[in-house]
Design a protein around this motif. Structure first.
Motif, PDB file in Angstrom:
ATOM      1  N   ASN A  41      -1.190   3.690   7.637  1.00 12.48           N
ATOM      2  CA  ASN A  41      -1.428   2.285   7.946  1.00 12.48           C
ATOM      3  C   ASN A  41      -2.110   2.198   9.305  1.00 12.48           C
ATOM      4  O   ASN A  41      -2.468   3.203   9.905  1.00 12.48           O
ATOM      5  N   ASN A 112       9.991  -5.410   6.640  1.00  8.42           N
ATOM      6  CA  ASN A 112       9.274  -4.128   6.612  1.00  8.42           C
ATOM      7  C   ASN A 112       9.702  -3.240   5.454  1.00  8.42           C
ATOM      8  O   ASN A 112       9.576  -2.024   5.509  1.00  8.42           O
ATOM      9  N   PHE A 115       7.719  -0.266   4.108  1.00  6.66           N
ATOM     10  CA  PHE A 115       7.640   0.971   4.881  1.00  6.66           C
ATOM     11  C   PHE A 115       8.901   1.829   4.749  1.00  6.66           C
ATOM     12  O   PHE A 115       8.926   2.965   5.205  1.00  6.66           O
ATOM     13  N   ALA A 397      11.693   6.158   6.107  1.00  6.82           N
ATOM     14  CA  ALA A 397      10.380   5.586   6.405  1.00  6.82           C
ATOM     15  C   ALA A 397       9.307   6.391   5.681  1.00  6.82           C
ATOM     16  O   ALA A 397       9.186   7.600   5.881  1.00  6.82           O
ATOM     17  N   GLU A 399       6.100   5.481   5.867  1.00  8.39           N
ATOM     18  CA  GLU A 399       4.935   5.368   6.738  1.00  8.39           C
ATOM     19  C   GLU A 399       5.427   5.131   8.158  1.00  8.39           C
ATOM     20  O   GLU A 399       6.582   4.757   8.367  1.00  8.39           O
ATOM     21  N   ALA A 401       6.133   3.024  11.281  1.00 10.90           N
ATOM     22  CA  ALA A 401       6.480   1.604  11.339  1.00 10.90           C
ATOM     23  C   ALA A 401       7.056   1.291  12.715  1.00 10.90           C
ATOM     24  O   ALA A 401       7.263   2.185  13.550  1.00 10.90           O
TER      25      ALA A 401
END
Length: 540
Positions: A41, A112, A115, A397, A399, A401
């Motif tokens: 990201n 979120n 993520f 997670a 990604e 974040a």
């Protein structure tokens, strides 16, 4: 002996190296990171601060700190007093983030959630599900297949109030309670004042039949030894998943866990063979694509024909294993409720008063249509969930974040500290007191203000009415999580749990000959398969 000396060598080595690692740890924390960090990201994780936390030891990380507590979530809560509501730990070599307040939990799971859709890649999880934890709905990483499986399951496994499936759940639950009562009546003769009984195995068999009858239109005889064995194995697995082991974070210890891994592999493979031989094979040969689906198994088998690209036979077997296995959660929840009723007899008496007020002179089972008239019984189930502080399965997670202004790198395990959420005086009045009334409000009240009452107060309602109702919204009570990974079977757990608890209390008084043996575990909604006995006596 070799293992002991090996671990001592590691510990003493850690002591010798700790000073060096402290300097290194501070240098890394304060340095500008120049290594290129892969990310999927547009977040530049290097520009964010790191969450505070204790200095990890080499090899072991912070595992030794958690070893001081009966369960890790107690340790997480104690450490939050020093490091705040979001902080980092290193368990083994795995980076972890502990999140301990409502605002931050919502930031992780709602704002979120995309993520944090992963799950920990523990060796045990893979062993339990045919070598790949992604075969499990609860323990897999989020994916298109996971979304497909949830869509397949939603209608049958999340029955809405007043729907035909809700009525079916009620009918199935009441039928199985009749079978359960017949079994108990043989074990607890009416002429005896009371009988001490290891009741958990019978509760679990009844719950298993509720789930298999509801989802697969098949039930099994209580004397069926093969059925008894897989119910026992399901219960062992539920306890297993609710435990933590050093090997989860120190995978190099796996050779020392070989016998344990073989044992849990045997549990899961035996269950899988049972589902295949006793449920799927016959149904698969007789599936009629033109007939309306009559249960969850029909829905799965039809999807196997219509969507071969996304749904395999293994998918169906593992999905049935997952959802039928949900009965273990119900059985353990009911056992915990009975344990708290034994400790707090007034709770049991109030449930019985509520039941008697609803049924009157009717000789029938309590069903789901009675649930709105029995708020105290439902509140007791909720209080068990709060008091046992059922932990939410850790997230990972997927990604890079940012949470609370702190950078979270992909691969970080995120623990949602539901234990603190359920035991904090910030959210609950007298949280150490077991009191179902905290989930109730007056029928004439427009306020959701927290209130804990003494057991001496009179809560009797006029005949045909309920003086109290369940509070509609308690935002800090999250027993089934929130976000896209909310427990999809929560309506089944609540519905079948209510039917079983209410009907046991309708028929029996539940006590114990030795309260010291009624042992429950903090931050754990599971009990060992071989747990305490209870003393039952007929009410009438």
């Amino acid at each position: 002996m070799f293992v002991i000396w090996f671990l001592l060598f590691i510990i003493f080595g850690c002591v010798a190296l700790r000073g060096y690692f402290k300097v290194l740890h501070e240098s890394i924390r304060n340095a500008v990171v120049v290594t290129k960090i892969p990310k999927s990201n547009d977040i530049d994780i290097r520009s964010y601060k790191q969450a505070p936390g204790p200095l990890p030891w080499p090899v072991l990380g912070n595992l030794a700190m958690l070893g001081q507590y009966e369960v890790p979530f107690e340790g997480f809560t104690e450490l939050s007093k020093k490091y705040g509501d979001v902080y980092s730990l290193t368990l083994g070599t795995t980076r972890c983030l502990i999140v301990s307040n409502l605002k931050l939990i919502r930031e992780v799971l709602n704002e979120n959630g995309k993520f944090f859709g992963g799950r920990p890649n523990f060796i045990r999880y893979n062993v339990l599900f045919g070598g790949d934890r992604n075969n499990s709905l609860a323990l897999c990483d989020w994916s298109a297949l996971q979304q497909k499986r949830r869509n397949l399951a939603r209608r049958h496994c999340s029955p809405r109030d007043a729907s035909s499936l809700f009525q079916k759940m009620s009918d199935v639950g009441c039928f199985e309670m009749e079978e359960f009562m017949q079994k108990l009546n043989h074990l607890i003769p009416s002429e005896k004042k009371s009988t001490d009984l290891h009741i958990k195995s019978y509760i679990q068999q009844t719950c298993a039949n509720m789930f298999s009858q509801y989802m697969c239109s098949v039930r099994f005889d209580y004397e069926d030894t093969e059925f008894q064995k897989i119910v026992e194995y399901f219960d062992e697995i539920f306890w297993e998943i609710n435990q933590g082991y050093a090997v989860d974070f120190l995978p190099w210890l796996s050779p020392f866990y070989k016998s344990h891994m073989n044992k849990i592999m045997n549990w899961s493979s035996t269950i899988r063979k049972f589902i295949l031989n006793r449920i799927i094979n016959d149904r698969e040969q007789n599936i009629d694509l033109d007939e309306p689906e009559k249960d969850f198994t029909d829905a799965l088998l039809k999807s196997l024909v219509s969507d071969q690209k996304n749904v395999s036979r293994d998918t169906i077997i593992f999905m049935l294993e997952d959802f039928i296995g949900g009965h273990s959660a119900v059985g353990n929840l009911v056992m915990l409720a009975l344990a708290y009723i034994v400790r707090y007899p007034e709770v049991g008496r109030r449930i019985q008063e509520e039941i008697d007020g609803v049924l009157g002179s009717e000789k029938r089972n309590v069903n789901l249509m009675d649930i709105k008239q029995m708020p105290y019984t439902v509140a007791t189930v909720y209080e068990v969930l709060r008091y046992s502080s059922s932990p939410i399965v850790p997230h990972v997670a997927t990604e890079d974040a940012v949470i609370a202004g702190c950078g979270v790198t992909a691969g970080t395990i995120v623990f949602i500290n539901n234990y603190k959420l359920n035991t904090s005086e910030e959210y609950w009045e007298n949280p150490k007191v077991f009191d179902p009334h905290r989930f109730l409000e007056s029928n004439n009240s427009n306020t959701n203000k927290q209130r804990t009452t003494s057991f001496s107060e009179d809560h009797h309602a006029p005949e045909g009415t309920t003086k109290y109702r369940l509070k509609k919204n308690i935002p800090h009570f999250l027993p089934f999580s929130i976000g896209k990974r909310t427990c999809i079977g929560q309506n089944l757990v609540r519905g079948f749990g209510f039917i079983m608890l209410a009907n046991i209390m309708r028929e029996y008084n539940v006590t114990s000959k030795d309260l010291t043996k009624i042992h429950t575990y903090p931050a754990c909604v599971a009990l060992p398969a071989n747990t305490f006995s209870l003393t039952l006596s007929h009410r009438f």
